[in-house]
Design a protein around this motif. Structure first.
Motif, short mmCIF file in Angstrom:
data_model
loop_
_atom_site.label_atom_id
_atom_site.label_comp_id
_atom_site.label_asym_id
_atom_site.label_seq_id
_atom_site.Cartn_x
_atom_site.Cartn_y
_atom_site.Cartn_z
N ASP A 360 20.38 12.64 36.00
CA ASP A 360 19.15 12.67 35.19
C ASP A 360 18.92 11.33 34.49
N ASP A 361 19.99 10.70 34.04
CA ASP A 361 19.84 9.39 33.38
C ASP A 361 19.34 8.34 34.37
N LEU A 367 12.07 5.97 36.24
CA LEU A 367 10.73 6.25 35.69
C LEU A 367 10.34 5.20 34.64
N ASP A 368 11.27 4.86 33.77
CA ASP A 368 10.98 3.87 32.72
C ASP A 368 10.72 2.49 33.33
N THR A 369 11.51 2.14 34.34
CA THR A 369 11.40 0.80 34.93
C THR A 369 10.09 0.60 35.63
N TYR A 370 9.63 1.62 36.36
CA TYR A 370 8.47 1.43 37.24
C TYR A 370 7.16 1.98 36.67
N GLY A 371 7.23 2.63 35.52
CA GLY A 371 6.01 3.01 34.81
C GLY A 371 5.02 3.78 35.66
N ASP A 372 3.79 3.28 35.71
CA ASP A 372 2.69 3.99 36.37
C ASP A 372 2.86 4.08 37.88
N THR A 373 3.71 3.24 38.47
CA THR A 373 3.90 3.29 39.93
C THR A 373 4.93 4.35 40.31
N ILE A 384 8.28 6.23 43.98
CA ILE A 384 7.81 4.95 43.45
C ILE A 384 7.00 4.27 44.55
N THR A 385 5.72 4.02 44.28
CA THR A 385 4.85 3.38 45.26
C THR A 385 4.43 2.00 44.75
#
Length: 572
Positions: A360-361, A367-373, A384-385
């Protein structure tokens, strides 16, 4: 930073186990080929008897619903490959005992660069029936001749009395056959007796492993240990241990070899390992799946999307060879349609718990690294796109070991795209364990010899064309491991190989090929392939039944078992 010390009782258990193995080495050295083959046959019988308990224990720690088709994964990656490996090793020993080479009866070919290729799948009539449409070759390192392959196949079994001390196997926590297969390779390929330290995640399998390994334990050639990292650290540094083999991550490898924390990093930079004995390893990495552009039908798009979803979500992504980045052509007219099918396949795959520590971490970091993508899909999955080819971030260099999949777009038609994808995979991706390629038959015909040249150019230990590299893992006679040439200070996906039941000396890679379309749809396109949707697909509805039947068949191959296997497979 210093690792915690094991308790006095644990240190006593370690010393006792190692001393037992020092004495057991003489018993192992005294075993001739016939006796070593008999041990394998007894282990096969024990595995068949323990298979049900084995799968129950794996299902329990992975928290799978007991009636789920996903239980099939535990049959197919637990007892099944152990049973097939035991049988294949027994066959190699039979050949050696009869003064033949283990590769006698296997066909040889040539691969690009003048390499010798040994065709290891299909070999038997059972292979041709159960894995129809799949084949695998082991490509030897350049310069090795066919005569050398025949003469050196057998490795340490060519001199069984020449044993090599006590080795440690640090067991994996994800695929339950790995610890047993690694123990077998240490004993039969390298002639080392073995202390197997289980990953704490798999402690629930201790009783099963004791049953499976009982013939070797009774002989004194194997001892099992449990405990946390402190036990493993104490064990690998024991003065009577001669060799260490591990499965895990590159970070864990470096902590073992150089020590943890800043001090370990300093030792690595200085080139002064803390561990003063040889280490071999299988360490995973970031595995790409390269999708070549072509003219696909809607059914093709849907099936190959399920294929890639399987490469990612099998065992919830906790595989060293799980696909992490899908590489597609930005100029492919069907790209958007394919990605829509991929999203749907990820969303529709059965939900399962995130059982592996830290999953989960790692997902949250992505998710945090790639934000909206980065988008959440289904239960705990991330896609992640729009990775920037000039700055793709950690997706190409950090193994997520979680249900996280990224998409990297590169330009070009099939030929241009393939060249750039190969370069990117070789130069920008971390690790060299496995790479997948997916190509329409029409695209393969268009590329011609350039496709084989591209496969030869890829620096990976297993390369799968229209198949998943996991098929290479499941093929007992194939080699499994990183591409050769890594060093302790740049270990990538590890050093050495395992499995390799033909005991080939100097394999470079395994190349697996599969059908682009499953049966019966393949027949509509003029292909005689009989394989339906494979039972390892996460979308296979009868995987649990088919997996159980395959394990039962591996324990006792027979014609009478085939109708039930075929019937279950076709319903998948």
């Amino acid at each position: 930073m210093t690792a915690a010390l094991p308790s006095t009782a644990q240190r006593w258990q370690i010393d006792q186990a190692v001393d037992d193995l020092v004495r057991g080495e003489a018993a192992w050295a005294a075993c001739d080929l016939a006796q070593r083959r008999e041990l394998l046959l007894r282990m096969s019988a024990a595995t068949a008897e323990a298979a049900e308990a084995w799968v129950r224990a794996a299902v329990a720690y992975k928290r799978l619903p007991s009636g789920s088709p996903l239980v099939g994964e535990e049959w197919i990656t637990g007892p099944y490959p152990v049973l097939t490996s035991l049988g294949a090793l027994a066959g190699s020993i039979t050949a050696l005992a009869e003064s033949r080479s283990p590769v006698d009866g296997f066909s040889f070919g040539r691969a690009p660069g003048g390499r010798v290729a040994v065709r290891v799948l299909p070999h038997s009539i059972w292979d041709r029936l159960l894995l129809n449409g799949f084949d695998a070759e082991v490509w030897m390192q350049p310069g090795i001749t066919e005569e050398q392959v025949r003469r050196t196949a057998g490795l340490a079994l060519l001199r069984p009395a020449d044993t090599r001390g006590v080795g440690v196997v640090l067991g994996a926590g994800n695929i339950t056959s790995i610890p047993i297969l690694d123990v077998l390779y240490e004993l039969y390929a390298h002639n080392r007796v073995v202390a197997l330290k289980l990953n704490p995640v798999t402690d629930g399998l201790l009783a099963v492993f004791e049953r499976v390994l009982a013939p070797l334990i009774d002989l004194g050639a194997v001892r099992l240990l449990t405990g946390d990292a402190d036990v493993g650290t104490c064990l690998v540094h024991h003065p009577k241990i001669r060799h260490v083999h591990m499965t895990g991550s590159a970070a864990t490898h470096d902590a073992i070899v150089y020590g943890p924390g800043a001090e370990g990093a300093g030792r690595k930079k200085a080139g002064t390992p803390l561990l003063d004995k040889p280490v071999t390893s299988e360490l995973g990495g970031v595995s790409p799946t390269i999708v070549l552009p072509g003219g696909w039908s809607e059914a093709d798009l849907r099936y190959q999307a399920e294929h890639i979803a399987t490469q990612k979500l099998h065992n919830n992504g906790y595989n060293c060879v799980a696909s992490q980045v899908v590489v597609v052509s930005s100029d492919w007219a069907q790209k958007d349609r394919f990605l829509a099918h991929l999203r749907a396949a990820l969303a529709d795959a059965p939900a399962r718990p995130a059982y592996y520590p830290g999953s989960d971490d790692r997902t949250a970091r992505a998710l945090d690294t790639y934000g909206d993508t980065a988008e959440r899909i289904g239960a705990g999955r991330v896609l992640i796109t729009a990775l920037d080819p000039a700055d793709p971030g950690p997706a190409l260099t950090t193994e997520h070991f979680a249900p996280v999949l990224a998409v990297l777009e590169l330009p070009g038609d099939a030929r241009q795209f393939l060249a750039e994808a190969v370069r990117t995979a070789n130069e920008e991706f971390a690790g060299t364990l496995g790479v997948n390629l997916i190509a329409h038959p029409g695209t393969m015909a268009l590329l011609g010899p350039a496709l084989d040249e591209a496969i030869a150019e890829l620096r990976y230990g297993t390369i799968a064309l229209n198949a998943w590299t996991g098929v290479g893992y499941l093929t007992a006679t194939a080699s499994w491991g990183a591409f050769p040439g890594h060093t302790l200070d740049d270990v990538q996906s590890g050093t050495g190989v395992v499995h390799n039941a033909l005991l080939l000396d100097g394999p470079e890679r395994t190349v697996v090929r599969g059908p682009f379309r499953p049966a019966p749809r393949a027949l509509l396109h003029g292909k005689t392939t009989l394989s339906p949707k494979p039972p390892w697909f996460v979308t296979n509805r009868t995987a649990a039944t088919t997996g159980r039947l395959l394990a039962d068949f591996a324990a006792a191959p027979r014609w009478s078992a085939l109708p039930r296997i075929f019937a279950s497979a076709l319903r998948g």
